[in-house]
Design an enzyme around this catalytic site. Structure first.
Site, short mmCIF file in Angstrom:
data_model
loop_
_atom_site.label_atom_id
_atom_site.label_comp_id
_atom_site.label_asym_id
_atom_site.label_seq_id
_atom_site.Cartn_x
_atom_site.Cartn_y
_atom_site.Cartn_z
N ASP A 77 0.84 -1.19 0.00
CA ASP A 77 0.00 0.00 0.00
C ASP A 77 0.88 1.26 0.00
OD1 ASP A 77 -2.44 1.36 0.18
OD2 ASP A 77 -2.44 1.33 2.38
N GLU A 129 -2.73 6.05 -8.17
CA GLU A 129 -3.70 7.05 -7.67
C GLU A 129 -3.61 8.34 -8.46
OE1 GLU A 129 -3.97 7.42 -3.41
OE2 GLU A 129 -4.52 9.52 -3.49
N HIS A 177 -7.49 10.02 4.79
CA HIS A 177 -6.88 8.99 5.64
C HIS A 177 -7.02 9.39 7.10
CE1 HIS A 177 -4.52 8.26 1.85
NE2 HIS A 177 -4.86 7.03 2.16
N GLY A 178 -7.39 8.45 7.96
CA GLY A 178 -7.50 8.74 9.39
C GLY A 178 -8.87 9.30 9.75
N GLY A 207 -11.13 4.82 4.19
CA GLY A 207 -12.47 4.34 4.49
C GLY A 207 -12.94 4.64 5.92
N SER A 208 -12.00 4.71 6.87
CA SER A 208 -12.38 4.84 8.29
C SER A 208 -13.23 6.07 8.57
CB SER A 208 -11.13 4.90 9.17
OG SER A 208 -10.48 3.66 9.13
N ASN A 227 -10.10 0.81 1.30
CA ASN A 227 -8.99 0.69 2.25
C ASN A 227 -9.44 1.14 3.64
OD1 ASN A 227 -7.69 0.26 -0.17
ND2 ASN A 227 -5.93 1.53 0.34
N ILE A 228 -9.17 0.28 4.61
CA ILE A 228 -9.57 0.59 6.00
C ILE A 228 -8.40 0.28 6.93
CG2 ILE A 228 -11.00 -0.25 7.91
CD1 ILE A 228 -12.86 1.09 6.30
N THR A 230 -7.53 2.93 10.18
CA THR A 230 -7.66 3.64 11.47
C THR A 230 -8.77 3.08 12.35
OG1 THR A 230 -6.88 5.62 10.32
CG2 THR A 230 -7.86 5.97 12.47
P1 13P Z 1 -8.07 4.92 6.95
O1 13P Z 1 -7.02 4.76 7.98
O2 13P Z 1 -8.69 6.26 6.93
O3 13P Z 1 -9.08 3.84 7.00
O4 13P Z 1 -7.33 4.81 5.52
C1 13P Z 1 -6.66 3.63 5.20
C2 13P Z 1 -6.06 3.71 3.83
O5 13P Z 1 -6.57 4.37 2.96
C3 13P Z 1 -4.87 2.91 3.58
O6 13P Z 1 -4.35 3.12 2.32
#
Ligand code: 13P
Length: 274
Positions: A77, A129, A177-178, A207-208, A227-228, A230
């Site tokens: 990733d 991306e 992210h986060g 995604g979080s 993607n998840i 956090t």
């Molecule tokens: P989150 O930590 O916001 O879920 O993002 C994870 C991510 O996109 C990893 O590439």
């Protein structure tokens, strides 16, 4: 990865891409995948290599995939350095993300094209991306020095996919992210526009805490990988209780991570692949 996405695209659902930084996390994920028989992507982020070695992470993922005969792939990733990308390819990663999203368009095309050519000669899948998913609070994923979100434009997405021959494309439509500083504002119209034009799998990062309804809508409208990370860390932290003993604590955190993954499988509408 190719087969997984073929099915996810045909049946309109998303596969969770879950990051892990230690054995406890991957073990929790693996147990849920074994119990549900659903597909999963085990992701190791380049920025997490301060917590775990690339080889150590790869061997752990490989161990659990073999132990339970999981329908899982191992993915790098946010790959940014040539050394790490090459090391991942040599180790046997199924899939690599080259993240040039912090670079100007032409440079992103150039670096992505180079990685795609090399990876394809080894039958390795490539995600890239365009646009840029920035960072909110509490994130362990760092992608570029200038970490503001830049929404993906339809024109750039089409041009980028054509020029690079990337296998899948991460697009930026309002997640970060986060944890969020405010509320996520997902641009579903943009997603639908891009989905209409591109026939490759689309990926959603960050995604979080984006909201279950939003994520479910993304999965139903053309996002095939979410993607998840956090949220698993937060779930484990919340389960952590200093009054409990070491093993009870470890177990409580593992169960919290497992419940979160069971939950997201439902939200993403992930289906078993026979
Ligand atoms: P989150 O930590 O916001 O879920 O993002 C994870 C991510 O996109 C990893 O590439």
């Amino acid at each position: 990865m190719y087969k997984m996405f073929e099915i996810a695209m045909k049946e309109n659902f998303a596969i969770p891409s879950v990051n892990f930084v230690d054995r406890e996390m991957i073990r929790a994920y693996a147990e849920v995948v074994n119990e549900t028989k659903l597909p999963i992507i085990f992701s190791i982020a380049e920025s997490h290599l301060i917590y775990i070695d690339l080889k150590e992470a790869f061997l752990l993922a490989e161990y659990y995939i073999k132990k339970y005969n999981l329908n899982a792939v191992i993915h790098l990733d946010h790959g940014q350095s040539t050394e790490i990308i090459n090391e991942a390819m040599e180790l046997g990663f199924d899939s690599i993300m080259i993240d040039g999203s912090g670079l100007p368009f032409e440079e992103n095309v150039k670096i992505t094209k180079r990685v795609v050519e090399f990876a394809h000669s080894k039958n390795i899948f490539v995600e890239s991306e365009i646009g840029h998913v920035g960072s909110g609070e509490l994130t362990g994923i760092s992608c570029s020095a200038d970490d503001d979100t830049v929404y993906t434009s339809k024109e750039e997405a089409i041009k980028f996919a054509k020029l690079t021959s990337t296998d899948s494309l991460a697009i930026s439509i309002g997640t970060v992210h986060g944890s969020y500083k405010g509320k996520p504002k997902i641009n579903f119209e943009r997603l639908q526009e891009i989905r209409k034009e591109l026939s490759i799998p689309l990926v959603l990062h960050g995604g979080s805490s984006s909201g279950d309804e939003n994520l479910n809508k993304c999965a139903k409208n053309g996002i095939n990988k979410i993607n998840i990370y956090t949220d698993f860390i937060i779930a484990a932290q919340n389960a952590n209780d200093s009054k409990m003993g070491y093993f009870d604590n470890k177990n409580a955190m593992k169960e919290a991570i497992k419940n979160k993954l069971r939950h997201y499988f439902k939200v993403f509408d992930t289906k078993e692949m026979k």
